[in-house]
Write a protein that holds these residues in place. Sequence first.
Motif, short mmCIF file in Angstrom:
data_model
loop_
_atom_site.label_atom_id
_atom_site.label_comp_id
_atom_site.label_asym_id
_atom_site.label_seq_id
_atom_site.Cartn_x
_atom_site.Cartn_y
_atom_site.Cartn_z
N ASN A 3 0.85 -1.18 0.00
CA ASN A 3 0.00 0.00 0.00
C ASN A 3 0.90 1.24 0.00
O ASN A 3 1.75 1.39 0.86
CB ASN A 3 -0.88 -0.01 1.25
CG ASN A 3 -1.96 1.06 1.17
OD1 ASN A 3 -1.85 1.97 0.39
ND2 ASN A 3 -2.98 0.91 1.98
N GLU A 4 0.72 2.11 -0.98
CA GLU A 4 1.60 3.27 -1.12
C GLU A 4 0.84 4.57 -0.85
O GLU A 4 -0.38 4.60 -0.84
CB GLU A 4 2.20 3.32 -2.53
CG GLU A 4 3.05 2.11 -2.86
CD GLU A 4 4.27 1.98 -1.97
OE1 GLU A 4 4.66 2.98 -1.35
OE2 GLU A 4 4.82 0.89 -1.90
N GLY A 5 1.60 5.67 -0.68
CA GLY A 5 0.99 6.98 -0.50
C GLY A 5 0.30 7.44 -1.77
O GLY A 5 0.58 6.96 -2.85
N LEU A 6 -0.59 8.40 -1.63
CA LEU A 6 -1.41 8.81 -2.77
C LEU A 6 -1.77 10.28 -2.67
O LEU A 6 -2.02 10.80 -1.60
CB LEU A 6 -2.69 7.97 -2.80
CG LEU A 6 -3.72 8.32 -3.85
CD1 LEU A 6 -3.15 8.02 -5.22
CD2 LEU A 6 -4.97 7.51 -3.64
N VAL A 50 2.58 9.01 -8.09
CA VAL A 50 3.07 7.88 -7.32
C VAL A 50 4.39 8.27 -6.70
O VAL A 50 5.32 8.67 -7.39
CB VAL A 50 3.23 6.64 -8.22
CG1 VAL A 50 3.76 5.47 -7.41
CG2 VAL A 50 1.90 6.29 -8.86
N TYR A 51 4.50 8.15 -5.39
CA TYR A 51 5.72 8.53 -4.71
C TYR A 51 6.89 7.71 -5.21
O TYR A 51 6.81 6.50 -5.34
CB TYR A 51 5.57 8.32 -3.20
CG TYR A 51 4.57 9.22 -2.56
CD1 TYR A 51 3.33 8.73 -2.16
CD2 TYR A 51 4.84 10.56 -2.39
CE1 TYR A 51 2.40 9.56 -1.58
CE2 TYR A 51 3.92 11.40 -1.81
CZ TYR A 51 2.70 10.90 -1.41
OH TYR A 51 1.78 11.72 -0.84
N SER A 183 9.57 17.59 -8.20
CA SER A 183 9.43 16.72 -7.03
C SER A 183 9.86 17.47 -5.78
O SER A 183 10.65 18.41 -5.83
CB SER A 183 10.26 15.45 -7.20
OG SER A 183 11.65 15.75 -7.28
N VAL A 184 9.34 17.02 -4.65
CA VAL A 184 9.74 17.56 -3.36
C VAL A 184 9.60 16.44 -2.33
O VAL A 184 8.68 15.61 -2.42
CB VAL A 184 8.89 18.78 -2.94
CG1 VAL A 184 7.42 18.41 -2.78
CG2 VAL A 184 9.42 19.40 -1.66
N GLY A 190 8.45 11.56 2.72
CA GLY A 190 7.35 11.51 1.76
C GLY A 190 7.66 12.35 0.54
O GLY A 190 8.22 13.44 0.65
N MET A 191 7.32 11.85 -0.62
CA MET A 191 7.63 12.55 -1.88
C MET A 191 6.36 12.86 -2.66
O MET A 191 5.43 12.07 -2.70
CB MET A 191 8.55 11.70 -2.76
CG MET A 191 8.90 12.35 -4.09
SD MET A 191 9.95 11.30 -5.14
CE MET A 191 11.51 11.48 -4.28
#
Length: 461
Positions: A3-6, A50-51, A183-184, A190-191
């Motif tokens: 499960n990834e960040g969104l 997508v990170y 990107s940051v 977290g990206m």
Amino acid sequence: MENEGLIGYYNEVYRCSGREGLSVKGKNGKDFIVWTAGLALLGISVTLSVYGGKINARHAPGKSMNARDEAGGLTVAGKEADESIGVKYGLEALANVFEISDNPVYSAQKAGKVSEGREEESALRLSGIRDIYLAKGQECDFLEGVFAESGKGGKDAKPAGKVAVDASKVKTETEGVYPLYYSVTDSQGGMVQGEAKVTVADAAQIQKWIDTRQINRREARIVGAPKEYDAGVCTELTLEENLEYLRPALVRLRHELEDGGFITGSGFLMDISEGRIWISTNRHVVEKYPEWEVSFYDGSKVQGVAAGVSGSYDIAVIAVEWEKVPGQLAQELRTVHIDLEYWNQLKEKEVEIGLLRIDLETGEESILSGKLVRKKTAFPWGNGEEETEMAVGLESGDSGSAVFDQYGYLISMAYGTSHDIGGDRDWGIPLDEIVSNFHRIVENYLEDGYGEKRQELENAK
């Protein structure tokens, strides 16, 4: 799968290794999209990032969105977007809805959570990313105006990390459309990523797009065009719609008198250059006083100075220092569109014209419309000069207003009304005289600055 960040209005995003692509789960828990090209898109959201990977899909302005049913399914080309549809149609299935880029980098860092299809208010995000139109050979700071923030937004937003940009694919010396990646990364690892397009073209071509309103500074960055602030024209809009579009190019002028009274007039933005906004108005409005309060369409008020007046026509120019203009207003300002070739071929009495009247005290707007009578004709009460005759019903306070045709071309500047046996006649300054006198005044001002010309105005006061 992990499960990834969104980011965006989604439910859950999962990562697959290799080239199996990304899988997205809907509310019903079903893996209903698997793109072999490495993209996962869900429903009616605007942006998917997508990170850790340069994978981004965003809704293309002006395109219709696909609809998602209550079960969480996505319809593509009229069919449910399950695995087989994804394989069959691939990215082409969404080409008319989403702008898509794919760089199959699947490593990702877990950051941020999304619940009930909503982004957390504290999520890290990138702001200020816009497509760029760049004149061939011009240099460009691709980070200008782009920043990262977190928090609820608005006044509660907080700076969050340094933004990085990857412009390795952009060829500023070669015409074409190139991807630009941003990107940051926050302190927790977290990206967030974003993407824009860079269109490199000849400066003249970019100006044509501006002149026909295919692009504008509100929606994209424009670098290297001769007149990037030009409002352009549109043949598909009505006179009323074009006047509304031109509102950011119009101003009101005011000077307070010592006895408590005041003088007001109208004006319009002719040019933005040399670190100044150049405003055309009537000589009889501003010639006695050097300093003027300029009211812009959003209510902002900035001090300007009388840059000079014409000796032969009722024309004057006000100069406003660009650095005094609030940032948001500076982004929205427009200059009037001038085309002398078009003006010269106009057939009189067949042209619908109008102006936008703005009440300085109340801000209320009203439209005066009518017909062009004569582009340039002898003015019976002048000193031999020729003026533009109109039939629009000018009133006190309209002096200095820009007069446009139905497409948004500048035709004249309102001057005054005469009363004779034949009835009332409205008069304006011809466009060719506006242009020639404007350039003469600006050139003199830039050579002389605040010197003799300003002293003349002080003495006249």
